[in-house]
Design a protein around this motif. Sequence first.
Motif, PDB file in Angstrom:
ATOM      1  N   SER A 114     -35.525 -18.547  -3.290  1.00 12.75           N
ATOM      2  CA  SER A 114     -34.616 -19.168  -4.243  1.00 12.75           C
ATOM      3  C   SER A 114     -34.221 -20.563  -3.788  1.00 12.75           C
ATOM      4  O   SER A 114     -34.205 -21.514  -4.576  1.00 12.75           O
ATOM      5  CB  SER A 114     -33.367 -18.290  -4.418  1.00 12.75           C
ATOM      6  N   SER A 115     -33.912 -20.702  -2.500  1.00 13.57           N
ATOM      7  CA  SER A 115     -33.572 -22.024  -1.960  1.00 13.57           C
ATOM      8  C   SER A 115     -33.763 -22.021  -0.453  1.00 13.57           C
ATOM      9  O   SER A 115     -33.722 -20.978   0.205  1.00 13.57           O
ATOM     10  CB  SER A 115     -32.130 -22.409  -2.315  1.00 13.57           C
ATOM     11  N   THR A 148     -40.415 -27.491  -2.285  1.00 11.66           N
ATOM     12  CA  THR A 148     -39.997 -26.142  -2.663  1.00 11.66           C
ATOM     13  C   THR A 148     -41.172 -25.260  -3.044  1.00 11.66           C
ATOM     14  O   THR A 148     -41.218 -24.076  -2.683  1.00 11.66           O
ATOM     15  CB  THR A 148     -39.002 -26.197  -3.838  1.00 11.66           C
ATOM     16  N   THR A 208     -28.842 -14.270   1.244  1.00 16.20           N
ATOM     17  CA  THR A 208     -28.791 -15.531   1.969  1.00 16.20           C
ATOM     18  C   THR A 208     -28.647 -15.274   3.464  1.00 16.20           C
ATOM     19  O   THR A 208     -27.810 -14.476   3.880  1.00 16.20           O
ATOM     20  CB  THR A 208     -27.609 -16.393   1.495  1.00 16.20           C
ATOM     21  N   SER A 254     -32.820 -24.797   2.968  1.00 18.21           N
ATOM     22  CA  SER A 254     -32.338 -26.081   3.475  1.00 18.21           C
ATOM     23  C   SER A 254     -32.336 -26.054   4.992  1.00 18.21           C
ATOM     24  O   SER A 254     -32.094 -25.008   5.610  1.00 18.21           O
ATOM     25  CB  SER A 254     -30.926 -26.388   2.953  1.00 18.21           C
TER      26      SER A 254
END
Length: 242
Positions: A93-94, A31, A142, A96
């Motif tokens: 933030s994230s 990350t 997102t 995947s």
Amino acid sequence: MLSARVLVLLVSCLTVFCEDSFLSPCDITDTECLRKSTQTFLAKTAAGVPEYDIKAIDPLIIPSLDILFNEELGMSNHYKNLTVVGLKNQQLSSFSLNKETKAVELQTKVNLVISGDITLEAKKKEKSLPGTISIKGSALCTAKYNYNFQTDDKGVSHFVLGPEIITCDPIGDPDLQLNPELVKDIKEATDLKEEKVYWGSHREENYKKIFCSIVGEAYVTVVHNIRAAAKVLPKEAFLKDL
């Protein structure tokens, strides 16, 4: 063989990409590396790289945008020349990536300042009120998309991004301000009683709709730039072990 292919690309790629460390390849689960690489990418491309179809994002200009609030009343806002500032400072933030389904989910936090022209339309009353607007707000943006690989004529493998789905989740309530003259015109519009009642009961959700509509429109360009960079750089420049 792979190193030779990458070398061919590196010889011909844009200076800002190669010499200035445009990206740092990261493990999918690292990350901190992903965060730093994202910040580098944004900082070095914020003004745009026209030769590679990478567009300016800070400031980002949205020429026009229309938002419908109530179809029955014909209530909508029309925006022109919106200037969005702050996208280059967004924070990862994230992230995947599913190797089996080839699905990616990228989320960043943005703090934005937005300004531009606005026209409030009450179509049922055949009335339009022009003015200016300024907005400050934060959101989690997102982008979800699928990817594949494509090998170019030099034998270099690149990411190919599929169509994206973008969502916006506001953090707190956006601060929305209209210019004083427009506020005065709204107060004095005695023929818009029905519209004012509707707006008063939906103010919070409409403010968020305005903010997120603009954010979503701006974020399309952010994803576009990732897609454009993927056409230039080998997949190994983004992520390891793929």
